[in-house]
Motif scaffolding. Structure first.
Motif, PDB file in Angstrom:
ATOM      1  N   THR A 169      17.980 -35.205   8.953  1.00  0.00           N
ATOM      2  CA  THR A 169      18.415 -33.754   9.763  1.00  0.00           C
ATOM      3  C   THR A 169      17.350 -32.666   9.791  1.00  0.00           C
ATOM      4  O   THR A 169      17.083 -32.231  10.771  1.00  0.00           O
ATOM      5  CB  THR A 169      19.759 -33.384   9.127  1.00  0.00           C
ATOM      6  OG1 THR A 169      19.644 -33.319   7.757  1.00  0.00           O
ATOM      7  CG2 THR A 169      20.726 -34.387   9.583  1.00  0.00           C
ATOM      8  N   ALA A 170      16.774 -32.427   8.612  1.00  0.00           N
ATOM      9  CA  ALA A 170      15.370 -31.743   8.694  1.00  0.00           C
ATOM     10  C   ALA A 170      14.350 -32.196   9.476  1.00  0.00           C
ATOM     11  O   ALA A 170      13.754 -30.995  10.235  1.00  0.00           O
ATOM     12  CB  ALA A 170      15.049 -31.301   7.212  1.00  0.00           C
ATOM     13  N   ARG A 171      14.106 -33.380   9.624  1.00  0.00           N
ATOM     14  CA  ARG A 171      13.119 -33.849  10.375  1.00  0.00           C
ATOM     15  C   ARG A 171      13.496 -33.702  11.910  1.00  0.00           C
ATOM     16  O   ARG A 171      12.751 -33.348  12.786  1.00  0.00           O
ATOM     17  CB  ARG A 171      12.945 -35.361  10.243  1.00  0.00           C
ATOM     18  CG  ARG A 171      11.533 -35.905  10.899  1.00  0.00           C
ATOM     19  CD  ARG A 171      11.523 -37.321  10.052  1.00  0.00           C
ATOM     20  NE  ARG A 171      12.426 -38.233  10.319  1.00  0.00           N
ATOM     21  CZ  ARG A 171      13.117 -38.876   9.153  1.00  0.00           C
ATOM     22  NH1 ARG A 171      12.698 -38.746   8.188  1.00  0.00           N
ATOM     23  NH2 ARG A 171      14.120 -39.836   9.390  1.00  0.00           N
ATOM     24  N   LEU A 185      14.955 -32.020  -0.252  1.00  0.00           N
ATOM     25  CA  LEU A 185      15.139 -33.049   0.993  1.00  0.00           C
ATOM     26  C   LEU A 185      14.941 -32.441   2.260  1.00  0.00           C
ATOM     27  O   LEU A 185      14.180 -33.054   2.941  1.00  0.00           O
ATOM     28  CB  LEU A 185      16.649 -33.490   0.753  1.00  0.00           C
ATOM     29  CG  LEU A 185      16.939 -34.349  -0.479  1.00  0.00           C
ATOM     30  CD1 LEU A 185      18.423 -34.750  -0.622  1.00  0.00           C
ATOM     31  CD2 LEU A 185      16.190 -35.727  -0.658  1.00  0.00           C
ATOM     32  N   ARG A 186      15.370 -30.954   2.259  1.00  0.00           N
ATOM     33  CA  ARG A 186      15.088 -30.822   3.679  1.00  0.00           C
ATOM     34  C   ARG A 186      13.420 -30.237   4.042  1.00  0.00           C
ATOM     35  O   ARG A 186      13.043 -30.582   5.058  1.00  0.00           O
ATOM     36  CB  ARG A 186      15.868 -29.232   3.971  1.00  0.00           C
ATOM     37  CG  ARG A 186      17.438 -29.627   4.214  1.00  0.00           C
ATOM     38  CD  ARG A 186      18.353 -28.478   4.263  1.00  0.00           C
ATOM     39  NE  ARG A 186      19.546 -28.895   4.032  1.00  0.00           N
ATOM     40  CZ  ARG A 186      20.790 -28.169   4.059  1.00  0.00           C
ATOM     41  NH1 ARG A 186      20.607 -26.839   4.275  1.00  0.00           N
ATOM     42  NH2 ARG A 186      22.270 -28.721   4.007  1.00  0.00           N
ATOM     43  N   LEU A 187      12.805 -29.912   2.759  1.00  0.00           N
ATOM     44  CA  LEU A 187      11.573 -29.757   2.825  1.00  0.00           C
ATOM     45  C   LEU A 187      10.632 -30.996   3.125  1.00  0.00           C
ATOM     46  O   LEU A 187       9.622 -31.106   3.970  1.00  0.00           O
ATOM     47  CB  LEU A 187      10.916 -29.118   1.460  1.00  0.00           C
ATOM     48  CG  LEU A 187       9.338 -28.902   1.484  1.00  0.00           C
ATOM     49  CD1 LEU A 187       8.793 -28.003   2.314  1.00  0.00           C
ATOM     50  CD2 LEU A 187       8.832 -28.404  -0.010  1.00  0.00           C
ATOM     51  N   TYR A 189      11.085 -31.664   6.931  1.00  0.00           N
ATOM     52  CA  TYR A 189       9.950 -30.913   7.707  1.00  0.00           C
ATOM     53  C   TYR A 189       8.747 -31.269   7.469  1.00  0.00           C
ATOM     54  O   TYR A 189       8.069 -31.255   8.563  1.00  0.00           O
ATOM     55  CB  TYR A 189      10.248 -29.436   7.049  1.00  0.00           C
ATOM     56  CG  TYR A 189       9.286 -28.637   7.200  1.00  0.00           C
ATOM     57  CD1 TYR A 189       9.110 -27.701   8.509  1.00  0.00           C
ATOM     58  CD2 TYR A 189       8.127 -28.249   6.314  1.00  0.00           C
ATOM     59  CE1 TYR A 189       8.147 -26.791   8.594  1.00  0.00           C
ATOM     60  CE2 TYR A 189       7.317 -27.059   6.447  1.00  0.00           C
ATOM     61  CZ  TYR A 189       7.078 -26.686   7.657  1.00  0.00           C
ATOM     62  OH  TYR A 189       6.244 -25.563   8.022  1.00  0.00           O
ATOM     63  N   THR A 190       8.218 -31.579   6.405  1.00  0.00           N
ATOM     64  CA  THR A 190       6.823 -32.000   6.305  1.00  0.00           C
ATOM     65  C   THR A 190       6.692 -33.264   6.877  1.00  0.00           C
ATOM     66  O   THR A 190       5.539 -33.548   7.638  1.00  0.00           O
ATOM     67  CB  THR A 190       6.510 -31.939   4.788  1.00  0.00           C
ATOM     68  OG1 THR A 190       7.147 -32.953   4.124  1.00  0.00           O
ATOM     69  CG2 THR A 190       6.350 -30.782   4.105  1.00  0.00           C
ATOM     70  N   GLU A 191       7.471 -34.119   6.706  1.00  0.00           N
ATOM     71  CA  GLU A 191       7.455 -35.495   7.464  1.00  0.00           C
ATOM     72  C   GLU A 191       7.240 -35.465   9.087  1.00  0.00           C
ATOM     73  O   GLU A 191       6.524 -36.163   9.764  1.00  0.00           O
ATOM     74  CB  GLU A 191       8.705 -36.502   7.443  1.00  0.00           C
ATOM     75  CG  GLU A 191       8.663 -37.052   5.777  1.00  0.00           C
ATOM     76  CD  GLU A 191       9.850 -37.957   5.669  1.00  0.00           C
ATOM     77  OE1 GLU A 191      10.498 -38.218   6.700  1.00  0.00           O
ATOM     78  OE2 GLU A 191      10.230 -38.532   4.447  1.00  0.00           O
TER      79      GLU A 191
END
Length: 339
Positions: free
Chosen positions: A162-164, A196-198, A201-203
């Motif tokens: 979801t962050a991705r 996990l959200r970080l 984001y980085t991915e």
């Protein structure tokens, strides 16, 4: 004087056992007989004696919903689904705001089976040893993102994906300096929410060939609230090259970010696009309305309560499950403007 099953049976012209079967929603009653009893129940304004019922069953009829922050609307909206589902089964829900490991431990160890029958827990700082089953312990269902190796049902969702998704949305709009707000340094565990959200984001940045600039990652926020969101945005605006997009790890942060953008004389989304997480009610009515990740909060609350009550009454006997509910990106004005 309280109305009894005998009074209802006389009014309906049936046996007391038949009335009891209807009151307890047992299937051994014909539709016609069930309607006669229900009509008598309504006419006499019958109220079941829940205390006596739970005493016979050896339970309290109460479950607990333990959350880290009562002021976070996300937990309140899940709580509404928990309350509704529990109410349908004649259970009462106690709500406790824990705010940390010690309070979470007290909820699990201090609320004995004599007070509650089970706990729906959204752990913020608990360690696996805190959650380890003990003799005489009550059923527990976990909510949230950190994965524990403990034998409890767990309702969660895929934070990395979801962050991705949120970050890719900003990249797809042409944003190239995308900030992330919400990494908690105390969350050292790789399975914790902010980590996990970080990762998601980085991915997303890496897949798009964009650099991961540490200056655009705001760390160390003690709480995900509006004030910390505004503070983080002001820190980002002090950079030589401010961001043109911001992914906030919850909607409260995002609402504070948008206010700080406005106060600094910038525009959302023309200068800085903003994405939040949780889809709380405020996000739909903010100006501009907030683009956000929307977990199915109603399903989270329903599954957690159903799983817990199944463990309590013995109808859920299989191995513990980890169930992921769906999440969706809700696109609003904070990223695409008014169309």
């Amino acid at each position: 004087m309280a109305v009894t099953l005998k009074d209802v049976a006389l009014r309906a012209g049936v046996s007391i056992r038949t009335v009891s079967n209807v009151v307890n929603n047992y299937p051994y009653v014909t539709p016609e007989m069930r309607e006669r009893v229900k009509k008598a129940l309504e006419e006499l304004h019958y109220q079941p004696n829940l205390s006596a019922r739970y005493l016979r069953k050896g339970s309290s009829g109460i479950i607990a919903y333990a959350i880290p922050d009562l002021s976070n609307v996300y937990f309140s909206e899940i709580g509404e689904a928990i309350l509704s589902t529990a109410r349908e089964r004649s259970y009462t829900v106690l709500i406790d705001s824990t705010k940390g490991r010690e309070s979470e431990r007290q909820v699990l160890q201090g609320l004995t089976p004599h007070l509650i029958d089970g706990v729906i827990l959204s752990p913020f700082a608990s360690e696996p040893e805190d959650l380890a089953p003990r003799a005489g312990s009550i059923p527990i269902v976990l909510l949230g993102d950190r994965i524990y190796d403990v034998p409890y049902d767990h309702v969660t969702y895929d934070n990395v994906a979801t962050a991705r998704m949120a970050t890719q949305h900003l990249i797809g709009l042409g944003r190239r300096r995308i900030a992330a707000i919400g990494v908690q340094e105390s969350d050292a565990h790789e399975t914790a929410t902010s980590r996990l959200r970080l990762r998601g984001y980085t991915e997303a940045l890496t897949r798009a060939g964009l650099p991961v600039d540490p200056h655009l990652i705001i760390r160390g926020l003690p709480l995900f609230n509006r004030g910390n969101g505004a503070k983080a945005l002001r820190q980002l605006l002090a950079l030589d090259t401010p961001p043109d997009g911001v992914f906030c790890f919850n909607d409260h942060l995002a609402l504070g970010v948008m206010r700080a953008i406005h106060e600094a004389g910038y525009r959302v989304p023309e200068d800085i696009a903003v994405v939040g997480f949780d889809d709380i009610e405020d996000s739909r009515y903010s100006v501009p309305s907030l683009t956000t990740i929307s977990p199915d909060k109603e399903k989270i609350g329903y599954l957690a309560t159903t799983f817990l009550l199944g463990r309590i009454d013995g109808t859920r006997t299989g191995p513990p499950e980890r169930v992921e509910v769906p999440c969706h990106l809700i696109v609003r004005e904070s990223t695409v403007g008014t169309r």
